[in-house]
Design a protein around this motif. Structure first.
Motif, PDB file in Angstrom:
ATOM      1  N   PRO A  13       0.832  -1.208   0.000  1.00  0.00           N
ATOM      2  CA  PRO A  13       0.000   0.000   0.000  1.00  0.00           C
ATOM      3  C   PRO A  13       0.865   1.256   0.000  1.00  0.00           C
ATOM      4  CG  PRO A  13      -0.479  -1.379   1.937  1.00  0.00           C
ATOM      5  CD  PRO A  13       0.666  -2.001   1.200  1.00  0.00           C
ATOM      6  N   PRO A  14       0.546   2.229  -0.855  1.00  0.00           N
ATOM      7  CA  PRO A  14       1.269   3.500  -0.798  1.00  0.00           C
ATOM      8  C   PRO A  14       1.068   4.147   0.576  1.00  0.00           C
ATOM      9  CG  PRO A  14       0.011   3.323  -2.832  1.00  0.00           C
ATOM     10  CD  PRO A  14      -0.425   2.195  -1.947  1.00  0.00           C
ATOM     11  N   MET A  15       2.132   4.704   1.137  1.00  0.00           N
ATOM     12  CA  MET A  15       2.069   5.328   2.462  1.00  0.00           C
ATOM     13  C   MET A  15       2.901   6.597   2.488  1.00  0.00           C
ATOM     14  SD  MET A  15       2.377   2.223   5.194  1.00  0.00           S
ATOM     15  CE  MET A  15       3.241   0.927   4.351  1.00  0.00           C
ATOM     16  N   HIS A  16       2.477   7.519   3.337  1.00  0.00           N
ATOM     17  CA  HIS A  16       3.273   8.707   3.629  1.00  0.00           C
ATOM     18  C   HIS A  16       2.738   9.323   4.916  1.00  0.00           C
ATOM     19  CE1 HIS A  16       5.949  12.062   2.846  1.00  0.00           C
ATOM     20  NE2 HIS A  16       4.999  12.808   3.370  1.00  0.00           N
ATOM     21  N   GLY A  17       3.645   9.765   5.758  1.00  0.00           N
ATOM     22  CA  GLY A  17       3.228  10.423   7.000  1.00  0.00           C
ATOM     23  C   GLY A  17       2.293   9.535   7.798  1.00  0.00           C
ATOM     24  N   ALA A  18       1.120  10.070   8.114  1.00  0.00           N
ATOM     25  CA  ALA A  18       0.165   9.365   8.973  1.00  0.00           C
ATOM     26  C   ALA A  18      -0.784   8.446   8.225  1.00  0.00           C
ATOM     27  CB  ALA A  18      -0.650  10.391   9.767  1.00  0.00           C
ATOM     28  N   VAL A  19      -0.714   8.397   6.888  1.00  0.00           N
ATOM     29  CA  VAL A  19      -1.734   7.647   6.147  1.00  0.00           C
ATOM     30  C   VAL A  19      -1.148   6.554   5.264  1.00  0.00           C
ATOM     31  CG1 VAL A  19      -3.224   9.695   6.075  1.00  0.00           C
ATOM     32  CG2 VAL A  19      -1.836   9.102   4.073  1.00  0.00           C
ATOM     33  N   LYS A  20      -2.039   5.624   4.933  1.00  0.00           N
ATOM     34  CA  LYS A  20      -1.749   4.663   3.872  1.00  0.00           C
ATOM     35  C   LYS A  20      -2.983   4.606   2.984  1.00  0.00           C
ATOM     36  CE  LYS A  20      -3.014   0.257   5.997  1.00  0.00           C
ATOM     37  NZ  LYS A  20      -2.520  -1.042   6.432  1.00  0.00           N
ATOM     38  N   LEU A  21      -2.764   4.154   1.763  1.00  0.00           N
ATOM     39  CA  LEU A  21      -3.830   4.038   0.774  1.00  0.00           C
ATOM     40  C   LEU A  21      -4.072   2.561   0.518  1.00  0.00           C
ATOM     41  CD1 LEU A  21      -2.527   6.703  -1.787  1.00  0.00           C
ATOM     42  CD2 LEU A  21      -3.837   7.066   0.318  1.00  0.00           C
ATOM     43  N   ARG A  22      -5.327   2.148   0.651  1.00  0.00           N
ATOM     44  CA  ARG A  22      -5.663   0.751   0.430  1.00  0.00           C
ATOM     45  C   ARG A  22      -6.841   0.661  -0.526  1.00  0.00           C
ATOM     46  NH1 ARG A  22     -10.402   0.100   2.733  1.00  0.00           N
ATOM     47  NH2 ARG A  22     -10.858   0.750   4.861  1.00  0.00           N
ATOM     48  N   PRO A  23      -7.114  -0.533  -1.061  1.00  0.00           N
ATOM     49  CA  PRO A  23      -8.279  -0.667  -1.948  1.00  0.00           C
ATOM     50  C   PRO A  23      -9.567  -0.307  -1.217  1.00  0.00           C
ATOM     51  CG  PRO A  23      -6.872  -2.618  -2.075  1.00  0.00           C
ATOM     52  CD  PRO A  23      -6.357  -1.784  -0.937  1.00  0.00           C
ATOM     53  N   VAL A  24     -10.510   0.231  -1.953  1.00  0.00           N
ATOM     54  CA  VAL A  24     -11.823   0.546  -1.399  1.00  0.00           C
ATOM     55  C   VAL A  24     -12.525  -0.776  -1.071  1.00  0.00           C
ATOM     56  CG1 VAL A  24     -14.033   1.678  -1.847  1.00  0.00           C
ATOM     57  CG2 VAL A  24     -11.918   2.679  -2.742  1.00  0.00           C
ATOM     58  N   ALA A  25     -13.162  -0.827   0.118  1.00  0.00           N
ATOM     59  CA  ALA A  25     -13.810  -2.053   0.588  1.00  0.00           C
ATOM     60  C   ALA A  25     -15.201  -1.734   1.138  1.00  0.00           C
ATOM     61  CB  ALA A  25     -12.952  -2.706   1.674  1.00  0.00           C
ATOM     62  N   GLU A  26     -16.000  -2.762   1.277  1.00  0.00           N
ATOM     63  CA  GLU A  26     -17.357  -2.571   1.799  1.00  0.00           C
ATOM     64  C   GLU A  26     -17.356  -1.914   3.169  1.00  0.00           C
ATOM     65  OE1 GLU A  26     -20.024  -5.890   1.598  1.00  0.00           O
ATOM     66  OE2 GLU A  26     -19.608  -6.224  -0.529  1.00  0.00           O
ATOM     67  N   ARG A  27     -16.315  -2.136   3.961  1.00  0.00           N
ATOM     68  CA  ARG A  27     -16.251  -1.518   5.288  1.00  0.00           C
ATOM     69  C   ARG A  27     -16.094   0.007   5.218  1.00  0.00           C
ATOM     70  NH1 ARG A  27     -11.151  -4.171   4.687  1.00  0.00           N
ATOM     71  NH2 ARG A  27      -9.362  -2.833   5.072  1.00  0.00           N
ATOM     72  N   ASP A  28     -15.959   0.556   4.009  1.00  0.00           N
ATOM     73  CA  ASP A  28     -15.823   2.004   3.825  1.00  0.00           C
ATOM     74  C   ASP A  28     -17.159   2.719   3.667  1.00  0.00           C
ATOM     75  OD1 ASP A  28     -13.041   1.791   3.954  1.00  0.00           O
ATOM     76  OD2 ASP A  28     -12.921   1.339   1.815  1.00  0.00           O
ATOM     77  N   VAL A  29     -18.260   2.018   3.839  1.00  0.00           N
ATOM     78  CA  VAL A  29     -19.574   2.630   3.664  1.00  0.00           C
ATOM     79  C   VAL A  29     -19.767   3.815   4.613  1.00  0.00           C
ATOM     80  CG1 VAL A  29     -22.058   2.237   4.012  1.00  0.00           C
ATOM     81  CG2 VAL A  29     -20.717   0.666   2.614  1.00  0.00           C
TER      82      VAL A  29
END
Length: 194
Positions: A13-29
């Motif tokens: 997963p791309p990351m920088h600082g306090a965040v990372k980027l992950r695939p969009v998932a159903e738990r993102d509702v």
């Protein structure tokens, strides 16, 4: 774009600082529902205003299809420490054949003001440079959106101009500021030539 030419999904997963980027998932509702309460976000994408559970789930499904359809990469922005979903960003590859991409980002209202958008845009841009064909990433920002302008500048994007009556948003033609960055090795080569 032809989906057969879309670069592979990142192994890490791309990351920088306090965040990372992950695939969009159903738990993102829940994150999508909060994004839909912003008065602007629904006008610049496919998320409906004040989306209900089913509408937010449909939006999640559309984001999950972006890569396979050849549109680009759709990521959920999460806080690394807590895994809390705090927004969405994308790298859109419609012009990959010309070495260009566009990016976009949104942070939920409850997580704004903490630099998470900047961290996400830096992570997204660093990921963009892992795609050999890309040399330029652009952002289109409405002139009134000073928060997004600050994010772009902090992430290393430079203002290149004003595109008059460029894009229809909420049924009206709007001016857009063009911010962009170019691949670091290309920027160094261009500086050496001048």
């Amino acid at each position: 774009m032809d989906p057969t030419f879309v670069p592979a999904w990142p192994a890490e997963p791309p990351m920088h600082g306090a965040v990372k980027l992950r695939p969009v998932a159903e738990r993102d509702v829940a994150m999508a529902r909060e994004l839909s309460t912003d008065p602007y976000v629904p006008h610049i994408g496919t998320l409906l205003p004040h989306a209900g559970e089913d509408e937010a789930l449909a939006w999640v499904g559309r984001q999950q299809e972006r890569h396979a359809a050849g549109a680009g990469f759709s990521f959920t922005i999460v806080v690394k420490e807590t895994e809390r979903a705090v927004g969405h960003c994308g790298l859109w590859l419609k012009e990959l054949g010309e070495g260009r991409a566009t990016a976009g980002y949104s942070i939920v209202p409850s997580a704004r003001g903490r630099g998470l958008a900047t961290d996400a845009l830096v992570a997204l841009t660093e990921f963009a440079w892992s795609i050999p064909e890309l040399f330029r990433v652009a952002l289109l920002i409405e002139p009134w959106n000073v928060g997004s302008v600050r994010t772009a500048k902090r992430a290393g994007y430079a203002r290149e101009g004003l595109l008059r009556n460029y894009q229809v948003i909420a049924g009206q033609r709007r001016d857009m500021l063009l911010y962009a960055t170019i691949r670091p090795d290309r920027a160094s080569a261009m500086a050496a030539e001048t």
